[in-house]
Design a protein around this motif. Structure first.
Motif, PDB file in Angstrom:
ATOM      1  N   LEU A  47      -4.076   0.608   7.271  1.00  0.00           N
ATOM      2  CA  LEU A  47      -2.789   1.315   7.313  1.00  0.00           C
ATOM      3  C   LEU A  47      -2.923   2.712   6.709  1.00  0.00           C
ATOM      4  O   LEU A  47      -2.424   3.695   7.269  1.00  0.00           O
ATOM      5  CB  LEU A  47      -1.715   0.511   6.582  1.00  0.00           C
ATOM      6  CG  LEU A  47      -1.262  -0.791   7.270  1.00  0.00           C
ATOM      7  CD1 LEU A  47      -0.428  -1.638   6.309  1.00  0.00           C
ATOM      8  CD2 LEU A  47      -0.471  -0.484   8.537  1.00  0.00           C
ATOM      9  N   ALA A  48      -3.590   2.806   5.581  1.00  0.00           N
ATOM     10  CA  ALA A  48      -3.782   4.114   4.942  1.00  0.00           C
ATOM     11  C   ALA A  48      -4.663   5.014   5.800  1.00  0.00           C
ATOM     12  O   ALA A  48      -4.382   6.208   5.978  1.00  0.00           O
ATOM     13  CB  ALA A  48      -4.391   3.933   3.554  1.00  0.00           C
ATOM     14  N   GLY A  49      -5.734   4.446   6.348  1.00  0.00           N
ATOM     15  CA  GLY A  49      -6.632   5.243   7.179  1.00  0.00           C
ATOM     16  C   GLY A  49      -5.971   5.735   8.456  1.00  0.00           C
ATOM     17  O   GLY A  49      -6.177   6.880   8.877  1.00  0.00           O
ATOM     18  N   ASN A  50      -5.161   4.880   9.062  1.00  0.00           N
ATOM     19  CA  ASN A  50      -4.466   5.296  10.279  1.00  0.00           C
ATOM     20  C   ASN A  50      -3.480   6.420  10.000  1.00  0.00           C
ATOM     21  O   ASN A  50      -3.365   7.366  10.789  1.00  0.00           O
ATOM     22  CB  ASN A  50      -3.724   4.110  10.893  1.00  0.00           C
ATOM     23  CG  ASN A  50      -4.660   3.086  11.505  1.00  0.00           C
ATOM     24  OD1 ASN A  50      -5.838   3.360  11.733  1.00  0.00           O
ATOM     25  ND2 ASN A  50      -4.148   1.894  11.744  1.00  0.00           N
TER      26      ASN A  50
ATOM     27  N   GLN B  36      -4.459  -3.009   4.019  1.00  0.00           N
ATOM     28  CA  GLN B  36      -4.200  -1.872   3.131  1.00  0.00           C
ATOM     29  C   GLN B  36      -5.089  -0.685   3.509  1.00  0.00           C
ATOM     30  O   GLN B  36      -4.633   0.461   3.574  1.00  0.00           O
ATOM     31  CB  GLN B  36      -4.445  -2.279   1.678  1.00  0.00           C
ATOM     32  CG  GLN B  36      -3.407  -3.240   1.121  1.00  0.00           C
ATOM     33  CD  GLN B  36      -3.823  -3.833  -0.218  1.00  0.00           C
ATOM     34  OE1 GLN B  36      -5.018  -4.010  -0.480  1.00  0.00           O
ATOM     35  NE2 GLN B  36      -2.847  -4.156  -1.056  1.00  0.00           N
ATOM     36  N   SER B  37      -6.348  -0.973   3.782  1.00  0.00           N
ATOM     37  CA  SER B  37      -7.288   0.088   4.150  1.00  0.00           C
ATOM     38  C   SER B  37      -6.951   0.681   5.517  1.00  0.00           C
ATOM     39  O   SER B  37      -6.928   1.908   5.692  1.00  0.00           O
ATOM     40  CB  SER B  37      -8.713  -0.468   4.151  1.00  0.00           C
ATOM     41  OG  SER B  37      -9.631   0.488   4.631  1.00  0.00           O
TER      42      SER B  37
ATOM     43  N   ALA C 205      -6.092 -13.040   1.428  1.00  0.00           N
ATOM     44  CA  ALA C 205      -6.311 -11.934   0.493  1.00  0.00           C
ATOM     45  C   ALA C 205      -7.270 -10.908   1.100  1.00  0.00           C
ATOM     46  O   ALA C 205      -7.081  -9.686   0.943  1.00  0.00           O
ATOM     47  CB  ALA C 205      -6.857 -12.464  -0.827  1.00  0.00           C
ATOM     48  N   THR C 206      -8.285 -11.401   1.797  1.00  0.00           N
ATOM     49  CA  THR C 206      -9.212 -10.489   2.464  1.00  0.00           C
ATOM     50  C   THR C 206      -8.499  -9.683   3.533  1.00  0.00           C
ATOM     51  O   THR C 206      -8.710  -8.466   3.672  1.00  0.00           O
ATOM     52  CB  THR C 206     -10.366 -11.285   3.090  1.00  0.00           C
ATOM     53  OG1 THR C 206     -11.085 -11.961   2.054  1.00  0.00           O
ATOM     54  CG2 THR C 206     -11.314 -10.371   3.850  1.00  0.00           C
ATOM     55  N   GLN C 207      -7.645 -10.345   4.290  1.00  0.00           N
ATOM     56  CA  GLN C 207      -6.932  -9.640   5.357  1.00  0.00           C
ATOM     57  C   GLN C 207      -5.897  -8.664   4.801  1.00  0.00           C
ATOM     58  O   GLN C 207      -5.683  -7.594   5.380  1.00  0.00           O
ATOM     59  CB  GLN C 207      -6.282 -10.640   6.312  1.00  0.00           C
ATOM     60  CG  GLN C 207      -7.279 -11.543   7.039  1.00  0.00           C
ATOM     61  CD  GLN C 207      -8.374 -10.756   7.747  1.00  0.00           C
ATOM     62  OE1 GLN C 207      -8.184  -9.616   8.158  1.00  0.00           O
ATOM     63  NE2 GLN C 207      -9.564 -11.366   7.858  1.00  0.00           N
TER      64      GLN C 207
ATOM     65  N   VAL D  87       0.850  -1.174   0.000  1.00  0.00           N
ATOM     66  CA  VAL D  87       0.000   0.000   0.000  1.00  0.00           C
ATOM     67  C   VAL D  87       0.890   1.229   0.000  1.00  0.00           C
ATOM     68  O   VAL D  87       1.924   1.257   0.669  1.00  0.00           O
ATOM     69  CB  VAL D  87      -0.960   0.005   1.212  1.00  0.00           C
ATOM     70  CG1 VAL D  87      -0.204   0.000   2.533  1.00  0.00           C
ATOM     71  CG2 VAL D  87      -1.913   1.184   1.148  1.00  0.00           C
ATOM     72  N   VAL D  88       0.497   2.222  -0.780  1.00  0.00           N
ATOM     73  CA  VAL D  88       1.186   3.516  -0.757  1.00  0.00           C
ATOM     74  C   VAL D  88       0.437   4.403   0.228  1.00  0.00           C
ATOM     75  O   VAL D  88      -0.750   4.691   0.043  1.00  0.00           O
ATOM     76  CB  VAL D  88       1.234   4.160  -2.152  1.00  0.00           C
ATOM     77  CG1 VAL D  88       1.912   5.535  -2.079  1.00  0.00           C
ATOM     78  CG2 VAL D  88       1.962   3.254  -3.139  1.00  0.00           C
ATOM     79  N   LEU D  89       1.128   4.806   1.274  1.00  0.00           N
ATOM     80  CA  LEU D  89       0.470   5.553   2.338  1.00  0.00           C
ATOM     81  C   LEU D  89       0.238   7.002   1.920  1.00  0.00           C
ATOM     82  O   LEU D  89       1.046   7.593   1.204  1.00  0.00           O
ATOM     83  CB  LEU D  89       1.293   5.482   3.618  1.00  0.00           C
ATOM     84  CG  LEU D  89       1.448   4.056   4.180  1.00  0.00           C
ATOM     85  CD1 LEU D  89       2.273   4.063   5.457  1.00  0.00           C
ATOM     86  CD2 LEU D  89       0.083   3.427   4.446  1.00  0.00           C
ATOM     87  N   PRO D  90      -0.864   7.599   2.377  1.00  0.00           N
ATOM     88  CA  PRO D  90      -1.312   8.880   1.813  1.00  0.00           C
ATOM     89  C   PRO D  90      -0.495  10.098   2.243  1.00  0.00           C
ATOM     90  O   PRO D  90      -0.429  11.081   1.503  1.00  0.00           O
ATOM     91  CB  PRO D  90      -2.753   9.004   2.305  1.00  0.00           C
ATOM     92  CG  PRO D  90      -2.813   8.150   3.524  1.00  0.00           C
ATOM     93  CD  PRO D  90      -1.867   7.014   3.285  1.00  0.00           C
ATOM     94  N   LEU D  91       0.117  10.086   3.429  1.00  0.00           N
ATOM     95  CA  LEU D  91       0.866  11.257   3.892  1.00  0.00           C
ATOM     96  C   LEU D  91       2.339  11.165   3.538  1.00  0.00           C
ATOM     97  O   LEU D  91       2.923  12.100   2.999  1.00  0.00           O
ATOM     98  CB  LEU D  91       0.713  11.421   5.415  1.00  0.00           C
ATOM     99  CG  LEU D  91      -0.694  11.714   5.933  1.00  0.00           C
ATOM    100  CD1 LEU D  91      -0.652  11.904   7.436  1.00  0.00           C
ATOM    101  CD2 LEU D  91      -1.273  12.949   5.267  1.00  0.00           C
TER     102      LEU D  91
END
Length: 754
Positions: free
Chosen positions: A260-263, A257-258, A250-252, A226-230
């Motif tokens: 880590l990015a959200g945090n 990904q969701s 795959a679900t996990q 995942v590419v983190l947003p900040l």
């Protein structure tokens, strides 16, 4: 060599030994597992530093030591026995029964057979070294916050969690042909078949490293990224499970990904490099950039890579916070519910540095604390404040009082002091109440009302370094400085179990200030504990360099002492409550005949009609004729217009520009080299109206202010020609209601003649 001794427990006499914390610099451990004998051995070397006190080093290991060497000399294992430090059941630590000098460095080598850790078996995923047919090894660290001795010390000698150190593990499996895999949040280097080196960075503590060793054919894995947003950082995600586990990796991966990015969006940058490792199994335990977790706890444990293993607790006293905050953000609604101060006290932080497990109420009563904090501040404000707290404490572990200090300072909400007092530290309401006090002047006896000079408190000072000095220094811009305050408890029998001193800086010299508007929010705060009757205590707080005003700023330092059930009433001035103090003193180096301009503010007065005030100048006794002038831009506020004049515009304010390279600004930094002719203050008062103070030790000028009107004036001082080099000239500018004796404002100036 960086150390964390300031976060360590204090030295203690235990069983007749002077037990002292150490700072581990590195640990090199070799773990060898033998499939032929279904056994394991360890050979570990610690490099450590002694702190500022000589004594017997303290560490922990929950294995049976078979041989030991201190600095290469053989040491009997009996000299490394466990001792009870008063941290509760199973919280014992080992003491090296050799006294070592302060400030020295040493090595301690230990060998031992690996077996079940001698620690409580609490939790759903226990530490284990087990063999099955093949032979196949199953080895896992199995950390938990809920029991003593269940971090790294379960398997490898380690320190309490205040300490950060580098760890290198060499892991080898012999007597087993079946391939094995290492699952870890460390950096793995393959040395050979079933032989690895794993390196963990020096920011890790004893609760950070994650390690699982399993037969490869017993595992299933998946990867993602995942590419983190900040940070725009690419984080590679590893997800593992037992091959027999039906969980969909795959679900996990998609969930991770969701999350880590959200945090990162909600909290701040991810602190663990480019990897996140999850072993999907049972229970739930967080590690730095990793977790062993059931699917249901995975989001909770992922959040902990920001709170718990990003910002880390400095002791188990502080472990309540990350669980409470995670529950508030992940598991339960982030909703406000006001505190009930009639509810029984709750101890989340027992303030016992030797406790080895987090408070049992962290998940429930800790969550309730944040509901109450959200009711005081608002949910959005609370989360915003914690987001600001996060980057400030990534580099090293934090203590609970630092959280309290930050929230009080940034929010300015004094009710948080009551909340921490009762629902974090577990103190009941004080009865009788202590009477905390900051001197307004050396002769101040401590009652709330003080009729004398109050603008140069001897109980407030600044230091340029955290050196414990008690003399005041000029703040240095561009670096951290330190606030200090001396707090006295006037009460004859009541102790102050907990209090906080709020330090604020107003970037102008003012004759008076009002609580709480001028005191809160504040620049910094310092929490402290257990101030007994009649005792005094010095507390300190870091003044971050970003908040230190630039050279040339006229400023004043303010302080307020807050404790449960005792604080100033709204609208109180410094002279009206002994919990308040200020330091408004300018010190400047000047030559004879030099002229100095000191701007200051006469604050607005809450009156129904215009009032007159006397601005009184107290000169040095030896220089009662010293030339001094009160300056105002328009002159409208001077009561006696006949004495006022408006000179022609000056080319410069300083009649003899002095060398001010050593100028001291004692309440806000002032460097004369940055205050030349043409500065804003000089331009503002150029050609302004002015009135001379009559000669005499004490003289006055009257001014008139409208209701709720504040005014900017300046005091122009000329150093007497006869002043001698090395002489100190002290002047006080005093504000009184016209014709009245009580002092209601003041500033001070001190000229060092050069």
């Amino acid at each position: 060599m960086a150390t964390n001794f300031d976060l360590a427990p204090p030295p203690a006499i235990v069983d007749g030994l002077q037990a002292v914390p150490i700072d581990i610099q590195s640990i090199d451990a070799r773990l060898t597992f033998d499939g032929a004998t279904a056994s394991g051995t360890a050979d570990v070397t610690l490099q450590f530093a002694m702190g500022p006190v000589a004594g017997h080093p303290v560490f922990d290991l929950r294995q049976t030591i078979t041989a030991a060497w201190l600095d290469g000399a053989s040491l009997a294992p009996a000299k490394l026995a466990e001792h009870d430090f008063g941290g509760g059941a199973n919280a014992q630590l080992r003491i090296v029964e050799v006294s070592l000098s302060a400030g020295t460095t040493h090595t301690l080598r230990l060998t031992y057979d690996l077996g079940p850790p001698q620690a409580p078996t609490i939790g759903s995923y226990l530490p284990e070294m087990a063999w099955s047919a093949g032979p196949r090894l199953h080895f896992n660290f199995g950390f938990t916050d809920l029991a003593p001795g269940r971090y790294l010390e379960a398997w490898i000698p380690a320190n309490l969690i205040f300490d950060q150190f580098a760890l290198t593990l060499e892991i080898q499996i012999v007597g087993a042909a079946i391939a094995h895999t290492v699952i870890t949040n460390g950096a793995v280097t393959s040395i050979g078949t079933n032989h690895w080196s794993v390196a963990f960075p020096d920011r890790f503590t004893a609760l950070s490293p994650m390690l699982e060793v399993r037969a490869t054919d017993a595992l299933s894995s998946a990867t993602g990224s995942v590419v983190l947003p900040l940070s725009a950082q690419t984080v590679n995600i590893e997800a593992w499970k037992l091959a027999s586990n039906a969980e969909n990796l795959a679900t996990q991966i998609a969930n991770l990904q969701s999350w880590l990015a959200g945090n990162e969006t909600a909290i701040g940058p991810y602190a663990h490099g480019n990897q996140f490792v999850a072993y999907i199994n049972v229970g739930g335990m967080e590690y730095d950039g990793g977790t062993t977790s059931s699917p249901g706890a995975l989001q909770h444990e992922t959040f902990h890579s920001w709170w718990a293993r990003g910002v880390k607790p400095a002791s188990q006293d502080d472990g309540w916070f990350d669980e409470a905050w995670t529950v508030f953000n992940v598991d339960n609604p982030s909703s406000p519910l006001p505190f009930d101060f009639h509810a029984p006290p709750v101890t989340l932080c027992p303030r016992n540095a030797w406790v080895r497990n987090s408070a049992a109420g962290s998940y429930t009563q800790g969550y309730r604390f944040f509901e109450g904090a959200a009711a005081l501040l608002g949910v959005g404000v609370l989360k915003s404040l914690l987001r600001a707290f996060y980057p400030l404490h990534l580099a090293r572990p934090f203590r609970t009082p630092e959280l309290e200090e930050f929230l009080v300072a940034r929010s300015g909400n004094a009710d948080l002091v009551d909340a921490f007092h009762r629902f974090v530290y577990g103190f009941d309401d004080p009865a009788p109440m202590p009477d905390l006090w900051l001197h307004d002047a050396p002769s101040d006896p401590g009652s709330d009302f003080w009729p004398g000079a109050f603008w140069d408190s001897p109980d407030l000072w600044v230091r340029n370094a955290d050196d414990g000095g008690t003399s005041h220094q000029s703040p240095e811009s561009g670096q951290d400085n330190w606030f200090y305050a001396r707090v006295t408890n006037r009460h004859a029998s009541a102790a102050a179990r907990h209090f906080i001193v709020c330090f604020n800086v107003k970037n102008f010299a003012g004759t008076q200030f009002v609580y709480p508007a001028d005191f809160l929010p504040c620049t910094a705060a310092a929490a402290s504990f257990d101030l007994g009757p009649g005792q005094s205590m010095i507390v300190k707080a870091r003044w971050p360099k970003a908040d230190v005003p630039p050279a040339g700023t006229h400023a004043c330092m303010l302080a307020a002492v807050l404790t449960r059930s005792e604080r100033p009433a709204a609208g109180a001035h410094v002279w009206e409550h002994n919990n308040l103090a200020q330091k408004n003193l300018t010190i400047v180096d000047l030559a004879p005949d030099a002229v100095y301009l000191l701007p200051f503010v006469v604050p607005a007065q809450l009156t129904a009609r215009a009032r007159r005030y006397d601005i009184e100048l107290v000169r040095p006794a030896k220089h009662a004729g010293m030339v001094a002038t009160l300056v105002h831009k328009t002159g409208r506020l001077f009561a006696d217009k006949a004495q006022m004049r408006r000179p022609a515009a000056r080319a410069r304010t300083l009649s003899r520009p002095p060398d001010l390279s050593k100028t001291l600004r004692e309440c806000g930094h002032f460097d004369g080299t940055e205050r030349p002719r043409g500065s804003t203050a000089t331009e503002h008062f150029d050609a302004a109206a002015e009135t001379d103070f009559p000669p005499g030790r004490v003289s006055k000028i009257s001014i008139s202010l409208k209701p709720n009107e504040s005014a900017l004036f300046a005091l122009r001082l000329k150093v007497p020609a006869e002043a001698r080099r090395g002489e100190t000239l002290r002047l006080d500018l005093v504000q009184r209601a016209a014709g009245a004796k009580p002092i209601i404002g003041g500033i001070a100036a001190e000229i060092h003649v050069k």
